[in-house]
Write an enzyme that holds these catalytic residues in place. Structure first.
Site, PDB file in Angstrom:
ATOM      1  N   ASP A 101      -4.211 -35.076  74.225  1.00 37.01           N
ATOM      2  CA  ASP A 101      -5.372 -35.939  73.975  1.00 37.01           C
ATOM      3  C   ASP A 101      -5.100 -37.435  74.105  1.00 37.01           C
ATOM      4  O   ASP A 101      -5.901 -38.257  73.643  1.00 37.01           O
ATOM      5  CB  ASP A 101      -5.927 -35.644  72.570  1.00 37.01           C
ATOM      6  CG  ASP A 101      -6.518 -34.248  72.501  1.00 37.01           C
ATOM      7  OD1 ASP A 101      -7.350 -33.935  73.367  1.00 37.01           O
ATOM      8  OD2 ASP A 101      -6.150 -33.481  71.593  1.00 37.01           O
ATOM      9  N   ASP A 161     -11.309 -30.037  79.327  1.00 38.33           N
ATOM     10  CA  ASP A 161     -11.398 -31.319  78.622  1.00 38.33           C
ATOM     11  C   ASP A 161     -10.358 -32.324  79.127  1.00 38.33           C
ATOM     12  O   ASP A 161     -10.563 -33.538  79.075  1.00 38.33           O
ATOM     13  CB  ASP A 161     -11.153 -31.150  77.111  1.00 38.33           C
ATOM     14  CG  ASP A 161     -11.694 -29.871  76.511  1.00 38.33           C
ATOM     15  OD1 ASP A 161     -11.793 -28.875  77.250  1.00 38.33           O
ATOM     16  OD2 ASP A 161     -11.992 -29.855  75.316  1.00 38.33           O
ATOM     17  N   GLY A 219      -9.331 -16.893  82.990  1.00 47.08           N
ATOM     18  CA  GLY A 219     -10.015 -17.879  82.157  1.00 47.08           C
ATOM     19  C   GLY A 219     -10.354 -17.293  80.803  1.00 47.08           C
ATOM     20  O   GLY A 219     -10.583 -16.091  80.678  1.00 47.08           O
ATOM     21  N   THR A 221     -12.298 -18.530  76.874  1.00 46.80           N
ATOM     22  CA  THR A 221     -12.908 -19.623  76.121  1.00 46.80           C
ATOM     23  C   THR A 221     -12.190 -19.847  74.810  1.00 46.80           C
ATOM     24  O   THR A 221     -11.524 -18.958  74.291  1.00 46.80           O
ATOM     25  CB  THR A 221     -14.402 -19.370  75.844  1.00 46.80           C
ATOM     26  OG1 THR A 221     -15.018 -20.639  75.593  1.00 46.80           O
ATOM     27  CG2 THR A 221     -14.641 -18.449  74.648  1.00 46.80           C
ATOM     28  N   ARG A 233     -20.293 -28.410  76.511  1.00 44.14           N
ATOM     29  CA  ARG A 233     -19.452 -29.616  76.523  1.00 44.14           C
ATOM     30  C   ARG A 233     -18.368 -29.512  77.589  1.00 44.14           C
ATOM     31  O   ARG A 233     -18.007 -30.502  78.226  1.00 44.14           O
ATOM     32  CB  ARG A 233     -18.861 -29.899  75.151  1.00 44.14           C
ATOM     33  CG  ARG A 233     -18.217 -31.277  75.099  1.00 44.14           C
ATOM     34  CD  ARG A 233     -18.111 -31.873  73.718  1.00 44.14           C
ATOM     35  NE  ARG A 233     -17.150 -31.227  72.864  1.00 44.14           N
ATOM     36  CZ  ARG A 233     -17.448 -30.475  71.815  1.00 44.14           C
ATOM     37  NH1 ARG A 233     -18.711 -30.246  71.495  1.00 44.14           N
ATOM     38  NH2 ARG A 233     -16.513 -29.926  71.060  1.00 44.14           N
ATOM     39  N   TRP A 237     -17.558 -32.158  80.389  1.00 41.00           N
ATOM     40  CA  TRP A 237     -16.226 -32.744  80.686  1.00 41.00           C
ATOM     41  C   TRP A 237     -15.950 -32.650  82.180  1.00 41.00           C
ATOM     42  O   TRP A 237     -15.352 -33.550  82.784  1.00 41.00           O
ATOM     43  CB  TRP A 237     -15.104 -32.033  79.920  1.00 41.00           C
ATOM     44  CG  TRP A 237     -15.043 -32.188  78.421  1.00 41.00           C
ATOM     45  CD1 TRP A 237     -14.768 -31.187  77.523  1.00 41.00           C
ATOM     46  CD2 TRP A 237     -15.193 -33.381  77.614  1.00 41.00           C
ATOM     47  NE1 TRP A 237     -14.749 -31.676  76.229  1.00 41.00           N
ATOM     48  CE2 TRP A 237     -15.006 -33.022  76.263  1.00 41.00           C
ATOM     49  CE3 TRP A 237     -15.469 -34.721  77.922  1.00 41.00           C
ATOM     50  CZ2 TRP A 237     -15.091 -33.943  75.210  1.00 41.00           C
ATOM     51  CZ3 TRP A 237     -15.557 -35.640  76.867  1.00 41.00           C
ATOM     52  CH2 TRP A 237     -15.368 -35.247  75.541  1.00 41.00           C
ATOM     53  N   SER A 352     -18.641 -17.640  67.249  1.00 41.88           N
ATOM     54  CA  SER A 352     -19.374 -16.574  67.952  1.00 41.88           C
ATOM     55  C   SER A 352     -18.543 -15.297  67.818  1.00 41.88           C
ATOM     56  O   SER A 352     -17.371 -15.356  67.456  1.00 41.88           O
ATOM     57  CB  SER A 352     -19.569 -16.940  69.431  1.00 41.88           C
ATOM     58  OG  SER A 352     -18.591 -16.320  70.237  1.00 41.88           O
TER      59      SER A 352
HETATM   60  N1  GLY Z   1     -11.728 -31.851  73.508  1.00 42.13           N
HETATM   61  C1  GLY Z   1     -12.125 -31.055  72.419  1.00 42.13           C
HETATM   62  C2  GLY Z   1     -13.580 -30.847  72.337  1.00 42.13           C
HETATM   63  O1  GLY Z   1     -14.322 -31.219  73.227  1.00 42.13           O
HETATM   64  O2  GLY Z   1     -14.008 -30.292  71.325  1.00 42.13           O
END
Ligand code: GLY
Length: 388
Positions: A101, A161, A219, A221, A233, A237, A352
């Site tokens: 991050d 992200d 992949g 989630t 989100r 991103w 979920s």
């Molecule tokens: N980068 C972490 C989030 O979008 O929750």
């Protein structure tokens, strides 16, 4: 798909008023949040102070820098500089830095400080953060590992992200003259774009590789509804991530991928143009919206519009201004008594049956939604030089 021609774009006057409201919110919070940071998301729409320990701490500093740019007031600069010192301390002492991050944290705090004020400590901190980020690069697979200890078997994966962490690396190459950072950024985005998109241009949140060989595996989630759904989100991103990498590299492939990812996002928007937390849901669902996904997507479309032909640029700018109008009209905080944030109705994580999440900050403000909302506003008020 909603008929976008029926929607109004936000006007200059609405943007001006939204900026005035947003600055009041930042100003009111300086007292509690200069030596402390805002926690990831609100409880009952209010943030509480926390130390500089989260992946989100830089989003608040970024808001202070935006308020400084919009007003020229010294008090914002002073507060942001206190936070820059904290970011230097954090990276020098490796406090919660075992993750990818670094761009979220250091672009909006220290790269911003360096660009706006030539702050040398900020430059040093941001380069240290870039050095830290490239230690997470995995040659087998050619990607930056997001989470966990470097090389950990259960985390040998990339996440969408991370595209927002790449600008820190391009910037580090520009200021140091050392291409190693940008090279890793380019390899990471190229790998990501090969594996992260499904045939319908929805995206996976995370993607695993075989550790010994680097072979792409599958992949999965983490924060979306299921492995087959599109976490809104994450899709956002992807929109902003492709735009930012295009800005630095001018690789035309990223424009094509931007069209794919963005058109999926737009095609699946509900009536008020702000997505539910996952595109598995649409109008009629009781599930919560994620306003932060909308704000991120607006910034991505406004950025990429700078590089497109006139027709395409007008289209994406038009959509962005319509989404922004919905955010201003229906989601933004206009009264400090209801919240000390900027943008209501976001989701950090939603449980979920198919993801490992607990509910976190559901139907609440979050620091990144607040930040991208302010970034969208400053983009429309001046020719803004990005912190990214
Ligand atoms: N980068 C972490 C989030 O979008 O929750």
């Amino acid at each position: 798909m909603v008929n976008l021609t029926e929607y109004k774009k936000t006007s200059d006057k609405e943007i001006e008023q939204a900026i005035a409201n947003a600055i009041v919110q930042v100003e009111n919070d300086l007292e509690s949040f200069t030596h402390k940071f805002k926690i990831n998301g609100t409880t009952d729409n209010f943030y509480v102070p926390e130390d500089n320990i989260s992946w989100t701490s830089g989003f608040w500093t970024g808001q202070i820098w935006i308020a400084y740019e919009l007003t020229g007031c010294q008090k914002f600069k002073d507060a942001a500089e206190v936070q820059v010192d904290s970011f230097l301390h954090r990276i020098e002492n490796k406090i919660e830095t075992n993750n990818h991050d670094m761009g979220f944290l250091y672009s909006l705090s220290c790269v911003a400080a360096y660009k706006l004020t030539s702050n040398k400590k900020a430059k040093k901190a941001a380069i240290l953060a870039a050095d830290n980020l490239i230690t997470r690069y995995q040659k087998n697979g050619k990607f930056i590992q997001a989470w966990g200890n470097v090389g950990a078997d259960d985390n040998y994966r990339l996440i969408i992200d991370c595209l927002l962490n790449l600008p820190l690396l391009y910037w580090a190459s520009d200021v140091t003259g050392d291409e190693k950072y940008a090279k890793i950024a380019k390899q990471h985005i190229n790998t990501s774009l090969k594996v992260i998109m499904r045939e319908d241009y929805s995206t996976y949140h995370t993607f695993y590789f075989e550790k010994g060989t680097g072979k792409p595996l599958y992949g999965e989630t983490r924060q979306g509804y299921s492995n087959d759904s599109a976490w809104s989100r994450g899709q956002a991103w992807g929109i902003y991530g492709t735009a930012l990498s295009y800005m630095y590299t001018k690789n035309k492939d990223y424009i094509d991928k931007f069209y794919n990812i963005t058109d999926f996002f737009i095609k699946n928007l509900p009536k008020d143009l702000v997505p539910y937390w996952d595109f598995n849901f649409n109008d009629g669902s009781d599930e919560p919206k994620d306003s932060s996904a909308a704000a991120i997507a607006v910034c991505g479309m406004l950025e990429m519009a700078k590089y497109l032909d006139e027709e395409k640029a007008n289209y994406y700018k038009d959509v962005a201004l319509k989404i922004l109008k919905s955010l201003i009209d229906n989601y933004a905080v206009s009264n400090p008594n209801i919240s000390n944030g900027q943008l209501l109705h976001g989701v950090y994580a939603r449980k979920s049956p198919y993801n490992p999440c607990k509910n976190r900050n559901v139907n609440e403000c979050n620091t990144w939604g607040d930040y991208y909302y302010l970034e969208a506003l400053i983009r429309l008020s001046k020719d803004w030089e990005l912190y990214w």
